[in-house]
Structures are given as C-alpha cells and as structure tokens.
Scaffold this motif. Structure first.
Motif, PDB file in Angstrom:
ATOM      1  N   ASP A 207      54.616  42.943  49.296  1.00  0.00           N
ATOM      2  CA  ASP A 207      54.948  43.134  47.884  1.00  0.00           C
ATOM      3  C   ASP A 207      54.461  41.956  47.048  1.00  0.00           C
ATOM      4  N   ALA A 208      54.678  40.734  47.541  1.00  0.00           N
ATOM      5  CA  ALA A 208      54.246  39.551  46.796  1.00  0.00           C
ATOM      6  C   ALA A 208      52.727  39.514  46.665  1.00  0.00           C
ATOM      7  N   GLU A 209      52.027  39.867  47.728  1.00  0.00           N
ATOM      8  CA  GLU A 209      50.568  39.794  47.712  1.00  0.00           C
ATOM      9  C   GLU A 209      49.960  40.900  46.868  1.00  0.00           C
ATOM     10  N   LEU A 210      50.531  42.107  46.920  1.00  0.00           N
ATOM     11  CA  LEU A 210      50.033  43.188  46.080  1.00  0.00           C
ATOM     12  C   LEU A 210      50.278  42.899  44.601  1.00  0.00           C
ATOM     13  N   SER A 211      51.418  42.323  44.284  1.00  0.00           N
ATOM     14  CA  SER A 211      51.704  41.961  42.901  1.00  0.00           C
ATOM     15  C   SER A 211      50.683  40.936  42.398  1.00  0.00           C
ATOM     16  N   PHE A 212      50.378  39.950  43.236  1.00  0.00           N
ATOM     17  CA  PHE A 212      49.389  38.919  42.880  1.00  0.00           C
ATOM     18  C   PHE A 212      48.008  39.537  42.675  1.00  0.00           C
ATOM     19  N   LEU A 213      47.585  40.394  43.592  1.00  0.00           N
ATOM     20  CA  LEU A 213      46.274  41.029  43.469  1.00  0.00           C
ATOM     21  C   LEU A 213      46.197  41.905  42.224  1.00  0.00           C
ATOM     22  N   ARG A 214      47.245  42.622  41.956  1.00  0.00           N
ATOM     23  CA  ARG A 214      47.241  43.505  40.790  1.00  0.00           C
ATOM     24  C   ARG A 214      47.093  42.695  39.499  1.00  0.00           C
ATOM     25  N   ARG A 215      47.820  41.611  39.397  1.00  0.00           N
ATOM     26  CA  ARG A 215      47.755  40.795  38.181  1.00  0.00           C
ATOM     27  C   ARG A 215      46.388  40.174  37.968  1.00  0.00           C
ATOM     28  N   HIS A 216      45.732  39.771  39.056  1.00  0.00           N
ATOM     29  CA  HIS A 216      44.502  38.992  38.893  1.00  0.00           C
ATOM     30  C   HIS A 216      43.220  39.783  39.133  1.00  0.00           C
ATOM     31  N   LEU A 217      43.315  40.943  39.775  1.00  0.00           N
ATOM     32  CA  LEU A 217      42.113  41.744  40.011  1.00  0.00           C
ATOM     33  C   LEU A 217      42.079  43.020  39.188  1.00  0.00           C
ATOM     34  N   LEU A 218      43.242  43.529  38.779  1.00  0.00           N
ATOM     35  CA  LEU A 218      43.267  44.804  38.078  1.00  0.00           C
ATOM     36  C   LEU A 218      43.689  44.693  36.625  1.00  0.00           C
ATOM     37  N   ASP A 219      44.669  43.846  36.325  1.00  0.00           N
ATOM     38  CA  ASP A 219      45.182  43.779  34.955  1.00  0.00           C
ATOM     39  C   ASP A 219      44.206  43.141  33.984  1.00  0.00           C
ATOM     40  N   HIS A 220      43.231  42.368  34.507  1.00  0.00           N
ATOM     41  CA  HIS A 220      42.238  41.708  33.645  1.00  0.00           C
ATOM     42  C   HIS A 220      40.856  42.059  34.143  1.00  0.00           C
ATOM     43  N   GLN A 221      40.503  43.325  34.047  1.00  0.00           N
ATOM     44  CA  GLN A 221      39.217  43.787  34.543  1.00  0.00           C
ATOM     45  C   GLN A 221      38.091  43.322  33.623  1.00  0.00           C
ATOM     46  N   PRO A 222      36.928  42.958  34.206  1.00  0.00           N
ATOM     47  CA  PRO A 222      35.787  42.605  33.380  1.00  0.00           C
ATOM     48  C   PRO A 222      35.306  43.808  32.584  1.00  0.00           C
ATOM     49  N   ALA A 223      34.690  43.551  31.434  1.00  0.00           N
ATOM     50  CA  ALA A 223      34.317  44.621  30.511  1.00  0.00           C
ATOM     51  C   ALA A 223      33.321  45.603  31.104  1.00  0.00           C
ATOM     52  N   ASN A 224      32.479  45.135  32.011  1.00  0.00           N
ATOM     53  CA  ASN A 224      31.436  46.014  32.521  1.00  0.00           C
ATOM     54  C   ASN A 224      31.929  46.943  33.623  1.00  0.00           C
ATOM     55  N   GLY A 225      33.171  46.737  34.117  1.00  0.00           N
ATOM     56  CA  GLY A 225      33.747  47.632  35.119  1.00  0.00           C
ATOM     57  C   GLY A 225      33.100  47.480  36.471  1.00  0.00           C
ATOM     58  N   PRO A 226      33.480  48.352  37.427  1.00  0.00           N
ATOM     59  CA  PRO A 226      32.948  48.259  38.781  1.00  0.00           C
ATOM     60  C   PRO A 226      31.442  48.428  38.805  1.00  0.00           C
ATOM     61  N   ALA A 227      30.810  47.709  39.730  1.00  0.00           N
ATOM     62  CA  ALA A 227      29.359  47.803  39.870  1.00  0.00           C
ATOM     63  C   ALA A 227      29.004  47.978  41.321  1.00  0.00           C
ATOM     64  N   ALA A 228      28.228  48.989  41.630  1.00  0.00           N
ATOM     65  CA  ALA A 228      27.741  49.189  42.987  1.00  0.00           C
ATOM     66  C   ALA A 228      26.390  48.510  43.098  1.00  0.00           C
ATOM     67  N   THR A 229      26.327  47.470  43.939  1.00  0.00           N
ATOM     68  CA  THR A 229      25.103  46.678  44.006  1.00  0.00           C
ATOM     69  C   THR A 229      24.404  46.790  45.337  1.00  0.00           C
ATOM     70  N   GLY A 230      24.837  47.686  46.198  1.00  0.00           N
ATOM     71  CA  GLY A 230      24.155  47.805  47.485  1.00  0.00           C
ATOM     72  C   GLY A 230      24.859  48.806  48.361  1.00  0.00           C
ATOM     73  N   MET A 231      24.466  48.836  49.598  1.00  0.00           N
ATOM     74  CA  MET A 231      25.015  49.804  50.534  1.00  0.00           C
ATOM     75  C   MET A 231      25.538  49.102  51.761  1.00  0.00           C
ATOM     76  N   ALA A 232      26.647  49.613  52.307  1.00  0.00           N
ATOM     77  CA  ALA A 232      27.124  49.138  53.599  1.00  0.00           C
ATOM     78  C   ALA A 232      26.217  49.712  54.678  1.00  0.00           C
ATOM     79  N   HIS A 233      26.404  49.233  55.880  1.00  0.00           N
ATOM     80  CA  HIS A 233      25.587  49.685  57.005  1.00  0.00           C
ATOM     81  C   HIS A 233      26.514  50.239  58.082  1.00  0.00           C
ATOM     82  N   PRO A 234      26.896  51.509  57.972  1.00  0.00           N
ATOM     83  CA  PRO A 234      27.835  52.069  58.939  1.00  0.00           C
ATOM     84  C   PRO A 234      27.272  52.042  60.340  1.00  0.00           C
ATOM     85  N   GLU A 235      28.178  52.008  61.275  1.00  0.00           N
ATOM     86  CA  GLU A 235      27.768  52.065  62.680  1.00  0.00           C
ATOM     87  C   GLU A 235      27.277  53.469  62.993  1.00  0.00           C
TER      88      GLU A 235
END
Length: 316
Positions: free
Chosen positions: A288-316
């Motif tokens: 709960d403490a860690e999710l609250s921290f992540l939400r405040r700092h990663l979601l509540d103040h999102q950068p203006a340009n939003g999510p960006a897909a910059t590449g691809m993972a390499h699945p097994e």
C-alpha cells in the motif's frame, strides 16, 4: 501463489553478457524496474510485488543480475557490486524501449542489497521519476558488525579464511567456494542473524522456486561488507521512498532511515518486524505504501506528451 498476470521472458545485454528478465506489459505508461536482494533471483525476489504493481497498471521489468538465475555470466553465484550497478544501467536503458512505456516515467525498486543499489542508481540517473529502497542495506560495515555479534568466533575465523582462499582462487580461475545465503549461528553462511532465517519462508514458501540456488560465492562477501551506498542518498534529486523495518537485524533500519533523511526528496516509511517482514505479515502495508508513492510520482504528475512507445521487447 499462481501469477494472475501475463508476463513474457525478455533479454538485454550488460557488459557483453545476456541478462534475462520478466516483462509485465502495463496500461498506464509508467514502468517499475526491479531486482531481488543479494543472491536472490527475480522470481522469489520480486514476484509478490511485481504482480501487485502490474495489477495497478504498471509495466514491470524484473531482471536477474549477471552470474545469477537465468542470466549469463561465469562463474556462477558471484555477487559483484560494480557489475550489478552496470546491470541496473542496462536494465533502465532497456526498459525505456519497452512498448507503451513513457521514458519519463521510470521507477526503480530493490530490497536488501538491491535496495542499497537504489541509492546509487537513483543518484546516477536524475531522469528517473522515482525510486523505492525496501529494507535496504545502506551501510555494509554497520550491518557486518551487527551480524558478527550473531556468529561464533571460530566460525567467523573460518569464514574469513574461506573468503581469502576463494579470492585467491579467483585470480587463477578456480570455481567459487559457495556458502548458503542464511543459516543459524555457528554455520558457515552469508548471514546468521535471527531474522535472516526467515528468508526461505518469506521468499520461497513451500519450495515454490526449487530452481533458486540459495548460495553465494564467499569471494563476494568482502565487497558486500564494505559497501556503503547510503552515502549517495544526498545526491538523489528524484522522489525516493525508503521503507525500513524496525527490528531488521540483517540490513539495519537506522542507517537506511538516516539515508532517507539526507535525500532532498526522501520519504520514510517505518513498520515493525524483521528484514523480510514486507514479504510476510507486513506485505499489505508495504504494498500500500509503495503503490501510493508510485501513484503520486508516476501518475498524478504525468508529462504533457503522455506515454511513448520507443521500441520493442524481445519475447522468448
């Protein structure tokens, strides 16, 4: 515990060696990069928290260091502070290329030895959005002094002799001498503190991860004992959450709490219990403490340009 989320095996390179990780694709554009503690592989070290972060919408990249788990690197069971820090750099760079991940919203998470790495990695990477150090080993010499008080003098002498012998063997290419990660006082093990024996119950209940080799090369112990990553907390300019357990006898609460106090944007959460309490009865409180921290700092103040897909993972 059955994983309730889909994940895929991905690979990236660090120091010319392949590292293997679990990639949990998320939905909110933010990513948490994770690694287990000293000698702890990605499944026992991150699964309980990675699942909860992913259920909350985060992409997760949980990786094995070189020389451990599914990652490459010879000899095996080596824990090198320098190489693990380099692996963090490679993991962060790779995470920024994952589909749907906004490179401006990367966070790092580690516990125990990896929690100590969080101080240094966060100081080195000001572009990170946030960092979580859970029961971190912030001061190796202090932790080693306390640990020695829970060991028998003759066993300490044997362990020191083995460490020197193994270090000399490394110079001529001999295979490492291994000791268990934890054991009762009087046994040859990395840790014999009272709460260290909770590790298997906390991380590997019912032998859920039978492939996890709970051993470490003795040559690695001196580097861990001399490591003082908490000194770098004052250089960490991004939000830093430090979660400590007041009865932690393996990594110690007070050096970690002092590091949180020195961090310009440090936040401290204290909870009762020993080193592995966040994986045991205190799991919900820690999550709960860690999710609250992540939400405040990663979601509540999102950068203006939003999510960006910059590449691809390499699945097994």
């Amino acid at each position: 515990m059955r994983m309730s989320t889909e994940r895929e095996k991905v690979r990236f390179t660090s120091g010319g060696i392949e590292c293997v990780a679990w990639h949990y694709p998320g939905t909110n554009g933010a990513c948490v990069i994770m690694a287990g503690g000293g000698g702890v592989t990605k499944e026992p070290g991150t699964d309980p928290f990675a699942r909860r972060f992913h259920e909350a919408g985060y992409t997760v990249l949980a990786f094995d260091y070189r020389h451990l788990g599914e990652s490459g690197g010879r000899p095996r069971q080596i824990v090198s502070v320098g190489r693990q820090l380099a692996d963090w750099q490679a993991a962060i760079a790779f995470a920024a290329t994952l589909p749907g991940v906004d490179p401006a919203r990367l966070a790092i998470w580690g516990f125990s030895l990896s929690g100590g790495h969080v101080f240094r990695v966060a100081a080195r990477n000001p572009h990170l959005a946030a960092a979580i150090a859970q029961t971190p080993n912030a001061d190796g010499p202090a932790a080693a002094r306390v640990a020695s008080g829970h060991q028998r003098p003759l066993t300490l002498l044997r362990l020191t002799a083995l460490s020197l012998l193994d270090a000399m063997g490394a110079l001529i290419g001999r295979r490492p001498l291994l000791v268990p990660l934890a054991g009762p006082p009087g046994t040859l093990a990395l840790l014999t503190t009272p709460d260290s024996v909770d590790g298997d119950r906390a991380l590997n209940p019912g032998n859920r991860y039978p492939g996890w080799q709970q051993a470490i090369a003795v040559r690695s112990m001196l580097g861990i004992a001399m490591y003082r990553p908490g000194r770098f907390a004052s250089r960490t300019r991004r939000p830093l959450l430090v979660l400590v357990c007041d009865q932690d006898q393996s990594a110690l609460a007070e050096p970690a709490a002092a590091a949180a106090d020195r961090a310009p944007r440090g936040e401290l959460v204290r909870m009762p219990g020993g080193h592995y309490e966040p994986f045991l009865d205190g799991h919900e409180q820690a999550v709960d403490a860690e999710l609250s921290f992540l939400r405040r700092h990663l979601l509540d103040h999102q950068p203006a340009n939003g999510p960006a897909a910059t590449g691809m993972a390499h699945p097994e």
